[in-house]
Design an enzyme around this catalytic site. Structure first.
Site, mmCIF file in Angstrom:
data_model
loop_
_atom_site.group_PDB
_atom_site.id
_atom_site.type_symbol
_atom_site.label_atom_id
_atom_site.label_comp_id
_atom_site.label_asym_id
_atom_site.label_seq_id
_atom_site.Cartn_x
_atom_site.Cartn_y
_atom_site.Cartn_z
ATOM 1 N N SER A 193 0.837 -1.190 0.000
ATOM 2 C CA SER A 193 0.000 0.000 0.000
ATOM 3 C C SER A 193 0.880 1.251 0.000
ATOM 4 C CB SER A 193 -0.968 -0.059 1.193
ATOM 5 O OG SER A 193 -2.008 0.868 1.025
ATOM 6 N N ASP A 270 -10.073 -5.789 -3.017
ATOM 7 C CA ASP A 270 -9.507 -4.734 -2.154
ATOM 8 C C ASP A 270 -10.407 -3.501 -2.232
ATOM 9 O OD1 ASP A 270 -7.968 -2.554 -1.219
ATOM 10 O OD2 ASP A 270 -6.088 -3.471 -1.890
ATOM 11 N N HIS A 305 -7.333 -6.092 1.194
ATOM 12 C CA HIS A 305 -6.141 -5.264 1.392
ATOM 13 C C HIS A 305 -5.339 -5.706 2.619
ATOM 14 C CE1 HIS A 305 -4.075 -1.503 0.305
ATOM 15 N NE2 HIS A 305 -4.025 -1.155 1.579
#
Ligand SMILES: N[C@@H](CCC(=O)N[C@@H](CS)C(=O)NCC(=O)O)C(=O)O
Length: 329
Positions: A193, A270, A305
């Site tokens: 991320s 996600d 995620h």
């Protein structure tokens, strides 16, 4: 390997002194030294915070004073079995995402089994300066503490401490080289991320520094998403030219150096992908137009995620890095 010492030149009016560490055979419980990072002279003391046997290696946590960030920082080091036997190993850096410290990756990803099997040293820093006094730094999860975004801030008050890019690409590399049994020039980087964005920009801005690069769900085009726009406005100011220097998609479109492969991983379920925070499609489109960049893109059906997603695929990433970092040049 025995002890060695280095005398460094005087920098910034401070006199240097010889620093001495015991290399390889006695990996540092505590070491002292001075390293120079451009104009900054950094006293280097590594303090061992914790160590635990793990897959015949050791998961350690160290604390040190960072001259770049002007604060104390904590980072994880996994030493695989070969490193504990004084054998030099490649090193892989992992950069974490928003809200994380060094602990999330160590405790949730299960990477140690894979790093032990491939004999990779893995180093994972924190995500922002810590213990500093900046008004508002704890007000939001996506700016300030835990959200350094791996840039060098230009705007006050952030610019005094928030220089995570220089910390990761220079100071931490020097600290690792000076204290761990690493193979020179065998260095990889990956992240998740915000940390995926960090891994990509650290590699794209420093051709040759890392020999392997991968990213889980990276913030691939931060100038075009709410997370990146908020962080870049706060740390860099309003000038779009300043933002572009820290945007992986822009850097890919401009990249003209030695060929670079980027392994991008993305969970299809996600919610931050759906929320247009990640935008991997923009980076892939930029790479399509640049012969110097090759991409591997894996989309994982049903994965979100979280660290459950990372834990599922971290073995594949570590095998990818190991193959590149142990290949004969
Ligand atoms: N807290 C934020 C999300 C933050 C987040 O998902 N952080 C990711 C990286 S971007 C993470 O790794 N969190 C820590 C964890 O899952 O252990 C929200 O609720 O929107």
């Amino acid at each position: 390997m025995g002890r060695y010492s280095v005398r460094l030149p005087s920098v910034s009016g401070r006199s240097s002194f010889a620093y001495s560490i015991t290399a390889f055979s006695n990996l540092p419980k505590r070491v002292n030294g001075v390293l120079s990072f451009g104009h900054i002279m950094t006293e280097m003391t590594l303090e061992l915070v914790s160590t635990a046997k793990c897959y015949e290696g050791e998961q350690r946590v160290y604390r040190h004073h960072s001259g770049t960030l002007d604060c104390d920082m904590t980072f994880g080091v996994f030493l695989p079995p070969a490193a504990l036997e004084d054998k030099p190993c490649p090193v892989l850096f992992f950069l974490s995402g928003l809200t994380c410290s060094h602990e999330n990756f160590i405790q949730k990803s299960g990477f140690q089994a894979h790093a032990a099997r491939h004999n990779l040293i893995v180093v994972n820093p924190d995500t922002s300066p810590r213990g500093v006094e900046i008004a508002g730094q704890d007000d939001a999860y996506d700016f300030g503490s835990g959200a350094g975004f791996y840039v060098d801030a230009k705007l006050e008050p952030w610019s005094k401490h928030y220089k995570m890019y220089s910390y990761v690409t220079q100071e931490l590399v020097d600290v690792v080289n000076a204290n761990l049994p690493v193979v020179p020039g065998k260095r990889g980087i990956f992240g998740h991320s915000m940390g995926g964005h960090g891994a990509l920009i650290c590699a794209l801005k420093n051709p040759g520094l890392y020999q392997s690069v991968s990213a889980f769900a990276p913030i691939a085009n931060p100038t075009q998403c709410p997370w990146g726009q908020k962080a870049f406005a706060g740390y860099l100011g309003p000038n779009p030219d300043d933002w572009a220097l820290w945007d992986a998609t822009h850097l890919v479109s401009q990249y003209e150096s030695t060929p670079q492969e980027l392994f991008i991983d993305q969970g299809a379920a996600d919610n931050f992908l759906a929320g247009k925070q990640l935008l991997p499609e923009n980076l892939l489109a930029a790479a399509d137009g640049n012969d110097h960049i090759q991409t591997i893109f894996k989309k994982r059906e049903g994965y979100d995620h979280s660290y459950f997603y990372i834990a599922t695929f971290v073995g594949e990433h570590i095998a990818y890095h190991a193959a590149l970092l142990t290949a004969v040049a």
